[in-house]
Design an enzyme around this catalytic site. Structure first.
Site, PDB file in Angstrom:
ATOM      1  N   TYR A 266       0.874  -1.172   0.000  1.00  0.00           N
ATOM      2  CA  TYR A 266       0.000   0.000   0.000  1.00  0.00           C
ATOM      3  C   TYR A 266       0.916   1.228   0.000  1.00  0.00           C
ATOM      4  O   TYR A 266       1.407   1.659   1.031  1.00  0.00           O
ATOM      5  CB  TYR A 266      -0.926  -0.021   1.217  1.00  0.00           C
TER       6      TYR A 266
ATOM      7  N   ASP B 286      -2.354  -1.383  -3.921  1.00  0.00           N
ATOM      8  CA  ASP B 286      -2.705  -0.019  -4.282  1.00  0.00           C
ATOM      9  C   ASP B 286      -1.398   0.758  -4.341  1.00  0.00           C
ATOM     10  O   ASP B 286      -0.845   1.132  -3.311  1.00  0.00           O
ATOM     11  CB  ASP B 286      -3.665   0.557  -3.232  1.00  0.00           C
TER      12      ASP B 286
END
Length: 252
Positions: free
Chosen positions: A105, A144
């Site tokens: 992330y 992400d």
């Protein structure tokens, strides 16, 4: 082997929606989640078929990643061994027989790019971290990554040139990652496909109008190119402002 990656934007909220039904239907071998936003002991997942691994941020209700896998890994590592990056719960690395899975992330550059220097410092160290892993075994990177790489990867690219996630510096950092020996698997299969997004703002009916960004990825070592079978964006799966992305790869 089927892998999915999903920024759930708060795992406790998503499990109150259709999470378990979605996961059952997708039936992935490995599930990587980002932005779980919880601490140890705050949730008990009902996933009896999966081993569960977590990395939590020190700050409560912030960041966090998890991996649920049907295949038990050889080893699991949280972070990349750099103190300034490892307090935010952004990285999990699982070692399997034939590859490393890295669930990431990436830090957001934030409004007016006020955290851009931190973000770019992360990028440089992370690229080195991946290169070191790749010397040992091929790497499957997912998560992400907080960047839309090319104009095709977001709806309104002209008005976002200097915004977080589409700054020239962040896009260049992603280019450097690919140039270091990685493949953006979705673009490998769909180099020119437009309107393929994985995140939509909650504002302005963005998802209904498909005014989104493709910022969730599976990137693999080039040595895995001949193992790639398919890549997909599961845009009909709701529950978060992101949708899952999928990779099917022959690494068993």
């Amino acid at each position: 082997m089927k892998l999915i990656s999903w920024n759930v934007n708060g795992l406790r909220a998503v499990v109150k929606k259709n999470f378990y039904e979605d996961i059952k239907q997708i039936d992935a071998d490995i599930i990587s989640l980002q932005e779980t936003k919880l601490q140890e002991g705050q949730i008990e997942m009902e996933l009896p078929d999966y081993y569960q691994y977590w990395n939590y941020a020190e700050k409560k209700g912030y960041s966090g990643v998890a991996v649920f896998t049907k295949i038990k890994p050889i080893s699991v590592k949280t972070g990349m061994g750099i103190a300034e990056f490892d307090t935010e719960g952004r990285l999990l690395t699982l070692e399997f027989d034939t590859f490393y899975l890295v669930n990431c992330y990436t830090p957001n550059a934030q409004v007016e790019l006020k955290r851009l220097d931190f973000r770019l410092d992360w990028e440089n160290h992370f690229r080195e971290y991946l290169a070191d892993l790749d010397k040992e075994k091929p790497v499957v990177l997912c998560g992400d990554l907080n960047v839309a790489h090319e104009n095709i990867d977001l709806k309104n690219w002209k008005t976002n040139r200097k915004n977080p996630g589409f700054s020239d510096q962040e896009r260049e950092a992603f280019t450097q990652l690919l140039d270091s020996g990685f493949i953006d698997t979705y673009r490998y299969f769909y180099p020119d496909k437009e309107g393929a997004y994985s995140w939509w703002s909650y504002r302005f009916n963005a998802r209904k109008n498909n005014a989104g960004w493709r910022i969730d990825y599976f990137c693999v070592s080039k040595q895995l190119e001949n193992k790639l079978q398919s890549a997909d964006i599961l845009s009909t799966v709701l529950g978060s402002d992101h949708c899952p992305v999928e990779l099917i790869i022959d690494v068993e």
